[in-house]
Structure formats: C-alpha cells, structure tokens
Design a protein around this motif. Structure first.
Motif, PDB file in Angstrom:
ATOM      1  N   ARG A   1      72.214  17.442 -85.924  1.00 27.41           N
ATOM      2  CA  ARG A   1      71.977  18.808 -86.395  1.00 27.41           C
ATOM      3  C   ARG A   1      72.714  19.152 -87.678  1.00 27.41           C
ATOM      4  NH1 ARG A   1      73.533  21.768 -80.987  1.00 27.41           N
ATOM      5  NH2 ARG A   1      74.927  19.970 -80.942  1.00 27.41           N
TER       6      ARG A   1
ATOM      7  N   THR B   1      71.532  17.215 -90.725  1.00 27.60           N
ATOM      8  CA  THR B   1      70.210  17.713 -91.119  1.00 27.60           C
ATOM      9  C   THR B   1      70.375  18.974 -91.952  1.00 27.60           C
ATOM     10  OG1 THR B   1      69.083  16.751 -89.202  1.00 27.60           O
ATOM     11  CG2 THR B   1      67.997  18.600 -90.281  1.00 27.60           C
TER      12      THR B   1
ATOM     13  N   PHE C   1      67.323  17.909 -80.842  1.00 24.78           N
ATOM     14  CA  PHE C   1      66.564  17.484 -82.007  1.00 24.78           C
ATOM     15  C   PHE C   1      67.082  16.176 -82.591  1.00 24.78           C
ATOM     16  CE2 PHE C   1      66.424  22.114 -81.791  1.00 24.78           C
ATOM     17  CZ  PHE C   1      65.060  22.350 -81.870  1.00 24.78           C
ATOM     18  N   ALA C   2      66.184  15.442 -83.229  1.00 25.81           N
ATOM     19  CA  ALA C   2      66.553  14.235 -83.961  1.00 25.81           C
ATOM     20  C   ALA C   2      66.925  14.629 -85.386  1.00 25.81           C
ATOM     21  CB  ALA C   2      65.379  13.256 -83.967  1.00 25.81           C
ATOM     22  N   TYR C   3      67.576  13.724 -86.084  1.00 29.26           N
ATOM     23  CA  TYR C   3      67.932  13.939 -87.484  1.00 29.26           C
ATOM     24  C   TYR C   3      66.669  14.188 -88.307  1.00 29.26           C
ATOM     25  CZ  TYR C   3      69.632  13.007 -92.191  1.00 29.26           C
ATOM     26  OH  TYR C   3      69.923  13.097 -93.529  1.00 29.26           O
TER      27      TYR C   3
ATOM     28  N   GLU D   1      64.304  16.161 -87.929  1.00 32.28           N
ATOM     29  CA  GLU D   1      63.092  16.489 -87.161  1.00 32.28           C
ATOM     30  C   GLU D   1      62.487  17.769 -87.745  1.00 32.28           C
ATOM     31  OE1 GLU D   1      61.982  17.844 -82.634  1.00 32.28           O
ATOM     32  OE2 GLU D   1      63.523  16.309 -82.888  1.00 32.28           O
TER      33      GLU D   1
END
Length: 109
Positions: free
Chosen positions: A14, A17, A87-89, A91
């Motif tokens: 997170r 990102t 969440f993914a990086y 995303e």
C-alpha cells in the motif's frame, strides 16, 4: 514544497503504491515506510520529523506512530485513509482509492 509520508505495515504494497502514484504530484516530496521492524523501509524518527503530512493506511498504524514517535510528531498532520491490507502493489483498485482520498489533503493543507 510539502513532505508527504505514506505509512503501512510492511512497506511492500500500500504505502509504496501511494509513493509511486504521487511521486510526480506538484509541490510535494514523497516517501513511504512501514511500522513493522521488518518493513522494507522501517519507519523511524527521522522520517517522522521530515514529514509535514503522514498518511497512514489504518487506525492501527496511527496508534503505533503516536505511541512510538510521540516526541517527533510535533508538526506533522496525520491522516488515516482507512485502506485495508487487501491489495497488491499498484493494483488498479488501490490506485483509484488513493487518487480519490489523498489529493484533497494535499491541496488544503
């Protein structure tokens, strides 16, 4: 120029990102860190003192920050984004949420 710090637990998904999304935003300098000791970039007093605004992803991060760095939080504004660790990086859904929640604080502060 405002110094903006994004904080999550591990500094792997997170907050990196968020750092990437806002890296080229006008009039701010961005960094990210994690509250856990084994984070990619562990949060430290120097980063806390550097920041004008600290965005935390969850209330638990704000609590840890306030507990561990109380003496260093004299000037930083802390904002909780309430973004769960789901969440993914980079995303797209996470990027969208960040783009919805963060900019208003960058303009008004």
């Amino acid at each position: 120029m405002k110094n903006v710090l994004f904080v999550c637990s591990q500094n792997r998904l997170r907050s990196p990102t968020a750092e990437q999304v806002f890296a080229n935003y006008p009039d701010i300098e961005v960094m990210s860190a994690g509250t856990n000791n084994d984070a990619e970039t562990p949060l430290d007093a120097e980063l806390v003192r550097w920041a004008d605004i600290i965005f935390v992803m969850e209330k638990a991060h704000r609590s840890k920050l306030q507990r561990r760095f109380k003496a260093d939080l004299k000037r930083a504004r802390i904002i909780c984004l309430d973004i769960p660790d789901d969440f993914a990086y980079m995303e797209p859904a996470l990027v969208r949420i960040l783009e919805e929640k963060v900019p208003r604080f960058l303009k008004s502060s």
